[in-house]
Design a protein around this motif. Structure first.
Motif, PDB file in Angstrom:
ATOM      1  N   HIS A 369      68.665  62.572  32.303  1.00 24.18           N
ATOM      2  CA  HIS A 369      68.245  61.311  33.308  1.00 24.18           C
ATOM      3  C   HIS A 369      69.269  61.248  34.557  1.00 24.18           C
ATOM      4  CE1 HIS A 369      66.905  57.281  34.258  1.00 24.18           C
ATOM      5  NE2 HIS A 369      66.036  57.252  33.248  1.00 24.18           N
ATOM      6  N   PRO A 370      68.453  60.713  35.641  1.00 25.44           N
ATOM      7  CA  PRO A 370      69.239  60.806  36.864  1.00 25.44           C
ATOM      8  C   PRO A 370      70.316  59.606  36.995  1.00 25.44           C
ATOM      9  CG  PRO A 370      66.822  60.334  37.172  1.00 25.44           C
ATOM     10  CD  PRO A 370      66.874  60.705  35.818  1.00 25.44           C
ATOM     11  N   ARG A 372      71.843  58.463  34.784  1.00 28.37           N
ATOM     12  CA  ARG A 372      72.935  58.477  33.479  1.00 28.37           C
ATOM     13  C   ARG A 372      74.358  58.491  34.032  1.00 28.37           C
ATOM     14  NH1 ARG A 372      73.636  60.103  28.067  1.00 28.37           N
ATOM     15  NH2 ARG A 372      75.240  61.192  27.537  1.00 28.37           N
ATOM     16  N   LYS A 373      74.706  58.942  35.337  1.00 22.45           N
ATOM     17  CA  LYS A 373      75.867  58.782  35.803  1.00 22.45           C
ATOM     18  C   LYS A 373      76.457  57.456  36.000  1.00 22.45           C
ATOM     19  CE  LYS A 373      75.734  63.543  37.832  1.00 22.45           C
ATOM     20  NZ  LYS A 373      75.784  64.326  38.991  1.00 22.45           N
ATOM     21  N   LEU A 374      75.469  56.622  36.161  1.00 18.72           N
ATOM     22  CA  LEU A 374      76.088  55.055  36.557  1.00 18.72           C
ATOM     23  C   LEU A 374      76.829  54.583  35.640  1.00 18.72           C
ATOM     24  CD1 LEU A 374      72.596  53.692  37.995  1.00 18.72           C
ATOM     25  CD2 LEU A 374      74.455  54.367  39.141  1.00 18.72           C
ATOM     26  N   ARG A 375      76.757  55.212  34.258  1.00 21.30           N
ATOM     27  CA  ARG A 375      77.644  54.620  33.219  1.00 21.30           C
ATOM     28  C   ARG A 375      78.980  54.541  33.426  1.00 21.30           C
ATOM     29  NH1 ARG A 375      78.144  58.607  28.218  1.00 21.30           N
ATOM     30  NH2 ARG A 375      78.088  60.587  29.476  1.00 21.30           N
ATOM     31  N   TRP A 376      79.119  55.452  34.341  1.00 23.08           N
ATOM     32  CA  TRP A 376      80.859  55.959  34.535  1.00 23.08           C
ATOM     33  C   TRP A 376      81.336  55.041  35.641  1.00 23.08           C
ATOM     34  CZ3 TRP A 376      82.953  58.529  31.202  1.00 23.08           C
ATOM     35  CH2 TRP A 376      82.200  59.579  30.492  1.00 23.08           C
ATOM     36  N   ILE A 377      80.512  54.260  36.225  1.00 16.39           N
ATOM     37  CA  ILE A 377      80.979  53.198  37.306  1.00 16.39           C
ATOM     38  C   ILE A 377      81.091  51.935  36.655  1.00 16.39           C
ATOM     39  CG2 ILE A 377      80.334  52.161  39.536  1.00 16.39           C
ATOM     40  CD1 ILE A 377      78.723  54.558  40.137  1.00 16.39           C
ATOM     41  N   PRO A 378      82.392  51.198  36.262  1.00  8.74           N
ATOM     42  CA  PRO A 378      82.313  50.272  35.786  1.00  8.74           C
ATOM     43  C   PRO A 378      81.795  48.941  36.490  1.00  8.74           C
ATOM     44  CG  PRO A 378      84.661  51.176  35.961  1.00  8.74           C
ATOM     45  CD  PRO A 378      83.702  52.190  36.680  1.00  8.74           C
ATOM     46  N   VAL A 384      73.562  47.965  38.758  1.00  5.11           N
ATOM     47  CA  VAL A 384      72.534  48.665  39.492  1.00  5.11           C
ATOM     48  C   VAL A 384      71.649  49.383  38.384  1.00  5.11           C
ATOM     49  CG1 VAL A 384      72.267  50.822  40.537  1.00  5.11           C
ATOM     50  CG2 VAL A 384      74.276  49.201  41.197  1.00  5.11           C
ATOM     51  N   TRP A 385      71.970  49.745  37.373  1.00  4.08           N
ATOM     52  CA  TRP A 385      71.183  50.453  36.385  1.00  4.08           C
ATOM     53  C   TRP A 385      69.963  49.132  35.806  1.00  4.08           C
ATOM     54  CZ3 TRP A 385      70.357  48.822  30.990  1.00  4.08           C
ATOM     55  CH2 TRP A 385      69.615  49.919  30.272  1.00  4.08           C
TER      56      TRP A 385
END
Length: 388
Positions: A369-370, A372-378, A384-385
Motif C-alpha cells: 500500500h502506498p 503504509r510508510k505514513l505509519r512511521w511518522i509519529p 494524514v492517513w
C-alpha cells in the motif's frame, strides 16, 4: 525429639522463634525431610530439607538483625494443621505492608512440618483496580491456557501479548502507583496533591484550546484557567493523538471482538491504562478484515481535528504566553520531565502511541500500500492517513 512431642501450636511458634534468632539449624529441627514449603513471594517451591535450609539461610542472611516475625494469632485446625497471623517489626516498630498469614501441616508420623504456605501482604494495594486488571487480562490468560492449536489460519502472537500484559502491570505499578521518589519523582495517583489535581482540571477545561482561543477572540463567558503554555501544549498534543486513535481502532481488523469504543473512551482520560491491554489482547485475536469499518467521514473529521489541534499545540509550545524564548521553554519542559510524574506519564504515553501507531497501521495497510510508510511518522502520519 522432645521438642517434636509438644503441641503443634508450640512447634510452629518455636520454628518462628528460631528464625528470629537466625538459628537455621534450630528451625530445621521442625522440618520433615519430605517437606513442601511455599512462599508466594518466590516462584520456586522449596522441597525437602536441603531446599528449605537454603530458603531459611537466605532469609536470615539478607534481612536486618532487628527485623522480627511477630505472631498475632494462632488457630489450630483438624488433625495436624495450624494457621498463623503474623506481622514484621523492625527495631520494635511494625513494618509497613508487613502483615502475613501462613498455613502449616505437621506429619502425624514424624511430628515435623510436612507442608507450609506463607502469604505476605502485597506492597501495592490495587483494590478494585486489581479486579479490573483481572477482567481485562482474563481473555488473554484463557487463550494462553487453552490446550490445542488455534483453528485460525492467521498468525497470533501470544508471546508478544504476554510481554505487553506484563508491561501493563509494570506500567501501573511504577508509573501510576509507586510511592513518591521510590522509583519515580512526583506523587502517585493515590496521593495526588491538591495543586496537581487543580492543574489537571485546568488543563482539561482548556481541552483542545477551545476556551483559551475563545477568550483571545473576546468570548469570555467561560474564563480560561491560567496554565503554563508548555504544559498546556503538551497535554493537548497527547490528547489530540489519542483522539485520532478512535477511527484507527475501528479500522483495526484485529479489534472487532474487543470493546474498541469503550477502550478509546477510557484512553481519552487514562491513556495507556486502557490502550496497553487492548494492544495485548489484539495479539491473540484473529483478524477479521470484513468486520473493519474502514475510513469514512468519521476518520476524516477526527484526522483534520487532530492535525489542527496538533499544529496549535506546536505554536502554543513555542510562541504563546510571556514565559521566555524557546530555550527557556525547553528548559522548563526538561525540569518538568525530571520532577513531575504527570509530565513523565504523558511523555511515556507519546512514546507508546508512536509504537502502537506503527503496529496497528501495519495491520491495516498491506505491504504494497502506498500509504503504509505514513505509519512511521509519529502523530502526523496518522492524521494524514485519516484524511486521505
Amino acid at each position: 525429639m522432645g521438642d517434636l512431642m509438644r503441641s503443634k501450636r508450640e512447634r510452629i511458634v518455636s520454628l518462628y522463634e528460631a528464625i528470629n534468632r537466625r538459628d537455621v539449624e534450630g528451625a530445621l529441627v521442625y522440618i520433615d525431610e519430605n517437606c513442601v514449603y511455599e512462599d508466594v513471594n518466590f516462584r520456586k517451591t522449596f522441597r525437602g530439607v536441603a531446599d528449605v535450609r537454603e530458603f531459611f539461610a537466605e532469609t536470615c542472611r539478607t534481612v536486618p538483625d532487628d527485623l522480627l516475625f511477630v505472631i498475632d494469632d494462632c488457630a489450630e485446625g483438624e488433625g495436624e494443621t495450624v494457621a498463623l497471623l503474623w506481622h514484621i517489626e523492625l527495631a520494635g516498630i511494625p513494618f509497613p505492608n508487613g502483615r502475613g498469614v501462613g498455613f502449616y501441616r505437621f506429619s502425624a508420623e514424624t511430628g515435623q512440618l510436612i507442608f507450609a504456605r506463607d502469604i505476605s501482604e502485597p506492597p501495592l494495594k490495587l483494590g478494585g483496580l486489581a479486579l479490573s486488571i483481572v477482567r481485562v487480562v482474563a481473555p488473554l490468560a484463557r487463550w494462553l491456557l487453552k490446550p490445542g492449536p488455534s483453528e485460525s489460519s492467521s498468525p497470533l502472537y501470544p508471546g508478544y501479548s504476554l510481554a505487553l500484559g506484563i508491561f501493563t502491570v509494570i506500567y501501573l505499578a511504577v508509573l501510576i502507583l509507586s510511592p513518591k521518589d521510590l522509583l519515580l519523582p512526583g506523587d502517585p495517583l493515590w496521593a495526588l496533591q491538591p495543586e496537581t489535581i487543580q492543574e489537571l482540571l485546568d488543563e482539561s477545561l482548556n481541552f483542545f484550546f477551545v476556551v483559551p482561543i475563545a477568550n483571545l477572540l473576546g468570548l469570555t463567558v467561560i474564563p480560561a484557567p491560567s496554565v503554563h503554555p508548555v504544559t498546556q501544549a503538551f497535554f493537548n498534543f497527547a490528547e489530540a493523538w489519542i483522539f485520532m486513535f478512535l477511527p484507527l481502532l475501528l479500522a483495526d481488523p484485529r479489534g472487532d471482538r474487543l470493546p474498541r469504543r469503550f477502550i478509546w473512551l477510557g484512553a481519552m482520560f487514562l491513556t495507556n491504562i486502557f490502550l496497553l491491554p487492548y494492544m495485548a489482547l489484539r495479539g491473540v485475536t484473529a483478524p477479521d478484515p470484513e468486520a473493519s469499518q474502514g475510513k469514512g467521514w468519521l476518520a476524516r473529521s477526527f484526522g483534520w481535528t487532530g492535525l489542527l489541534v496538533g499544529a496549535i499545540a506546536v505554536v502554543w509550545f513555542v510562541a504563546v504566553g510571556d514565559v521566555g524564548d524557546l530555550g527557556q521553554r525547553l528548559g522548563f519542559f526538561w525540569e518538568m520531565l525530571r520532577g513531575d510524574r504527570v509530565t513523565i506519564a504523558f511523555a511515556l504515553d507519546i512514546v507508546l502511541f508512536s509504537v502502537f501507531q506503527v503496529i496497528i497501521l501495519g495491520g491495516i495497510l498491506p505491504p504494497s500500500h502506498p500509504q503504509r510508510k505514513l505509519r512511521w511518522i509519529p502523530f502526523w502520519g496518522l492524521g494524514v492517513w485519516l484524511v486521505l
